[in-house]
Scaffold this motif. Structure first.
Motif, PDB file in Angstrom:
ATOM      1  N   SER A  21       2.108  19.397  15.788  1.00 37.99           N
ATOM      2  CA  SER A  21       0.752  18.834  15.701  1.00 37.99           C
ATOM      3  C   SER A  21      -0.267  19.820  15.142  1.00 37.99           C
ATOM      4  CB  SER A  21       0.298  18.305  17.058  1.00 37.99           C
ATOM      5  OG  SER A  21       0.201  19.365  17.976  1.00 37.99           O
ATOM      6  N   TYR A  22      -0.099  21.120  15.403  1.00 42.84           N
ATOM      7  CA  TYR A  22      -1.082  22.080  14.889  1.00 42.84           C
ATOM      8  C   TYR A  22      -0.960  22.220  13.366  1.00 42.84           C
ATOM      9  CZ  TYR A  22      -1.295  23.140  19.867  1.00 42.84           C
ATOM     10  OH  TYR A  22      -1.429  23.032  21.228  1.00 42.84           O
ATOM     11  N   LYS A  23       0.291  22.211  12.895  1.00 37.84           N
ATOM     12  CA  LYS A  23       0.487  22.286  11.438  1.00 37.84           C
ATOM     13  C   LYS A  23      -0.089  21.029  10.766  1.00 37.84           C
ATOM     14  CE  LYS A  23       4.904  23.486  11.880  1.00 37.84           C
ATOM     15  NZ  LYS A  23       6.304  23.688  11.608  1.00 37.84           N
ATOM     16  N   LYS A  24       0.126  19.895  11.411  1.00 31.96           N
ATOM     17  CA  LYS A  24      -0.417  18.648  10.845  1.00 31.96           C
ATOM     18  C   LYS A  24      -1.942  18.716  10.786  1.00 31.96           C
ATOM     19  CE  LYS A  24      -0.644  13.645  11.224  1.00 31.96           C
ATOM     20  NZ  LYS A  24      -2.098  13.640  11.029  1.00 31.96           N
ATOM     21  N   SER A  25      -2.520  19.245  11.846  1.00 30.00           N
ATOM     22  CA  SER A  25      -3.974  19.339  11.899  1.00 30.00           C
ATOM     23  C   SER A  25      -4.504  20.276  10.806  1.00 30.00           C
ATOM     24  CB  SER A  25      -4.354  19.833  13.296  1.00 30.00           C
ATOM     25  OG  SER A  25      -5.726  19.795  13.490  1.00 30.00           O
ATOM     26  N   MET A 108     -10.031  26.534  14.475  1.00 31.40           N
ATOM     27  CA  MET A 108      -8.974  25.606  14.902  1.00 31.40           C
ATOM     28  C   MET A 108      -7.921  26.395  15.667  1.00 31.40           C
ATOM     29  SD  MET A 108      -6.890  24.264  11.568  1.00 31.40           S
ATOM     30  CE  MET A 108      -5.742  23.472  12.729  1.00 31.40           C
ATOM     31  N   PRO A 109      -6.917  25.751  16.284  1.00 35.55           N
ATOM     32  CA  PRO A 109      -6.030  26.487  17.173  1.00 35.55           C
ATOM     33  C   PRO A 109      -5.497  27.794  16.596  1.00 35.55           C
ATOM     34  CG  PRO A 109      -5.661  24.171  17.458  1.00 35.55           C
ATOM     35  CD  PRO A 109      -6.653  24.300  16.327  1.00 35.55           C
ATOM     36  N   GLY A 110      -5.477  28.801  17.448  1.00 37.48           N
ATOM     37  CA  GLY A 110      -5.017  30.131  17.068  1.00 37.48           C
ATOM     38  C   GLY A 110      -4.998  31.022  18.290  1.00 37.48           C
ATOM     39  N   GLY A 111      -4.867  32.307  18.055  1.00 37.68           N
ATOM     40  CA  GLY A 111      -4.762  33.273  19.140  1.00 37.68           C
ATOM     41  C   GLY A 111      -6.026  34.103  19.285  1.00 37.68           C
ATOM     42  N   ILE A 112      -5.859  35.352  19.695  1.00 42.39           N
ATOM     43  CA  ILE A 112      -7.028  36.182  20.014  1.00 42.39           C
ATOM     44  C   ILE A 112      -7.851  36.518  18.771  1.00 42.39           C
ATOM     45  CG2 ILE A 112      -6.086  37.128  22.167  1.00 42.39           C
ATOM     46  CD1 ILE A 112      -5.287  39.641  20.646  1.00 42.39           C
ATOM     47  N   ASP A 140      -5.316  18.244  19.870  1.00 42.71           N
ATOM     48  CA  ASP A 140      -4.561  18.037  21.123  1.00 42.71           C
ATOM     49  C   ASP A 140      -5.238  18.722  22.317  1.00 42.71           C
ATOM     50  OD1 ASP A 140      -2.704  16.561  19.822  1.00 42.71           O
ATOM     51  OD2 ASP A 140      -1.076  18.026  19.949  1.00 42.71           O
ATOM     52  N   ASN A 141      -6.537  18.793  22.279  1.00 40.91           N
ATOM     53  CA  ASN A 141      -7.323  19.448  23.350  1.00 40.91           C
ATOM     54  C   ASN A 141      -6.865  20.888  23.608  1.00 40.91           C
ATOM     55  OD1 ASN A 141      -9.500  19.362  25.149  1.00 40.91           O
ATOM     56  ND2 ASN A 141      -8.167  18.897  26.882  1.00 40.91           N
ATOM     57  N   PHE A 143      -8.353  23.526  23.036  1.00 39.49           N
ATOM     58  CA  PHE A 143      -9.444  24.364  23.537  1.00 39.49           C
ATOM     59  C   PHE A 143     -10.066  23.827  24.828  1.00 39.49           C
ATOM     60  CE2 PHE A 143      -9.376  25.497  18.958  1.00 39.49           C
ATOM     61  CZ  PHE A 143      -9.218  26.869  19.098  1.00 39.49           C
ATOM     62  N   GLY A 144      -9.395  22.867  25.477  1.00 40.99           N
ATOM     63  CA  GLY A 144      -9.973  22.272  26.699  1.00 40.99           C
ATOM     64  C   GLY A 144     -10.318  23.311  27.756  1.00 40.99           C
ATOM     65  N   ASN A 145      -9.416  24.263  27.979  1.00 43.42           N
ATOM     66  CA  ASN A 145      -9.674  25.281  29.015  1.00 43.42           C
ATOM     67  C   ASN A 145     -10.806  26.208  28.597  1.00 43.42           C
ATOM     68  OD1 ASN A 145      -7.656  24.337  30.659  1.00 43.42           O
ATOM     69  ND2 ASN A 145      -6.118  25.774  29.901  1.00 43.42           N
ATOM     70  N   LEU A 146     -10.910  26.492  27.315  1.00 46.51           N
ATOM     71  CA  LEU A 146     -12.007  27.350  26.835  1.00 46.51           C
ATOM     72  C   LEU A 146     -13.349  26.639  27.045  1.00 46.51           C
ATOM     73  CD1 LEU A 146     -12.935  29.933  25.310  1.00 46.51           C
ATOM     74  CD2 LEU A 146     -12.766  28.582  23.213  1.00 46.51           C
ATOM     75  N   ILE A 147     -13.379  25.355  26.758  1.00 45.94           N
ATOM     76  CA  ILE A 147     -14.632  24.608  26.920  1.00 45.94           C
ATOM     77  C   ILE A 147     -14.999  24.545  28.407  1.00 45.94           C
ATOM     78  CG2 ILE A 147     -15.659  22.302  26.605  1.00 45.94           C
ATOM     79  CD1 ILE A 147     -13.846  22.365  23.922  1.00 45.94           C
ATOM     80  N   SER A 148     -14.004  24.392  29.269  1.00 47.44           N
ATOM     81  CA  SER A 148     -14.276  24.435  30.722  1.00 47.44           C
ATOM     82  C   SER A 148     -14.829  25.804  31.108  1.00 47.44           C
ATOM     83  CB  SER A 148     -12.999  24.212  31.535  1.00 47.44           C
ATOM     84  OG  SER A 148     -12.475  22.972  31.240  1.00 47.44           O
ATOM     85  N   PHE A 149     -14.285  26.850  30.509  1.00 46.91           N
ATOM     86  CA  PHE A 149     -14.765  28.199  30.835  1.00 46.91           C
ATOM     87  C   PHE A 149     -16.204  28.397  30.358  1.00 46.91           C
ATOM     88  CE2 PHE A 149     -15.047  32.837  30.024  1.00 46.91           C
ATOM     89  CZ  PHE A 149     -14.989  33.237  31.350  1.00 46.91           C
ATOM     90  N   ILE A 150     -16.534  27.827  29.219  1.00 48.71           N
ATOM     91  CA  ILE A 150     -17.920  27.913  28.730  1.00 48.71           C
ATOM     92  C   ILE A 150     -18.849  27.189  29.719  1.00 48.71           C
ATOM     93  CG2 ILE A 150     -19.471  27.128  26.872  1.00 48.71           C
ATOM     94  CD1 ILE A 150     -16.985  27.719  24.982  1.00 48.71           C
TER      95      ILE A 150
END
Ligand code: AMP
Length: 193
Positions: A21-25, A108-112, A140-141, A143-150
């Motif tokens: 899904s990340y490659k598709k995105s 978009m999705p990635g690491g540090i 696919d959400n 960043f959901g946890n990051l948004i919760s942390f914000i």
């Protein structure tokens, strides 16, 4: 007032992530940029989602600028198909150039590395040094946890609640670009006390 967005800097993984899904995105974001004749600026490599995004945009006729360090170039990690390649001696100078060229920035999705680069621009916006529309492509959400942390930062009074509007979030690339065009910079000061 609508923001004129001619060039977008995209920060994303130098790995592909789990599954398809990340490659598709990344492919879909490249398609949307090409369709809307928006130039892509990114890290210049063929690795991971960065490579997938650049290939997708370039193959469909978008202007793709890769901005890489001398060191990564020497490792042979430059994407073979770029419209423009710029190399810089340090990560710092390279990041500054990406920001300079961008009318808006997308994570978009990635690491540090992805997180650090995007947070740097948000921080510069917060201090009033830049005012770039900032978007999160929330595939696919991821960043959901990051948004919760914000939201936690806001609850714990480390971030003014108005600054939650300093980024726009959407899982669909087309809708995300539409939000970036409508984006208004946050003018509330960053200090709560
Ligand atoms: P990461 O999210 O940790 O995979 O790192 C990705 C971010 O760091 C990208 O937005 C790039 O700007 C930078 N980066 C990491 N690896 C490379 C690479 N091989 N070539 C160019 N930039 C890279």
């Amino acid at each position: 007032m609508a923001n004129a967005i001619q060039t977008v800097a995209v920060y994303c993984g130098s790995n592909n992530g789990y599954g398809e899904s990340y490659k598709k995105s990344a492919t879909d974001l490249g398609k949307v940029l090409a369709k809307r004749q928006i130039n892509l600026v990114y890290g210049g490599t063929n690795k991971g989602l960065m490579g997938v995004l650049a290939s997708s945009a370039f193959e469909r006729g978008a202007h793709v600028t890769g901005i890489i360090t001398d060191r990564l170039k020497a490792k042979g990690q430059v994407h073979p198909n770029l419209s423009t390649l710029e190399t810089y001696p340090t990560m710092q100078s390279r990041k500054a150039r990406m920001i300079e060229l961008a009318d808006a920035c997308i994570m978009m999705p990635g690491g540090i590395g992805t997180l650090e680069e995007f947070m740097e621009v948000w921080t510069l916006n917060q201090l009033g040094e830049t005012s770039k529309p900032l978007g999160v492509l929330n595939t696919d959400n991821y960043f959901g946890n990051l948004i919760s942390f914000i939201d936690h930062m806001i609850e714990q009074r480390f971030l003014p609640s108005a600054h939650r509007n300093g980024i726009v979030v959407h899982s669909d690339p087309e809708e995300l670009i539409n939000l970036l065009i409508k984006f208004s910079p946050v003018t509330v000061k960053k200090w709560l006390d």
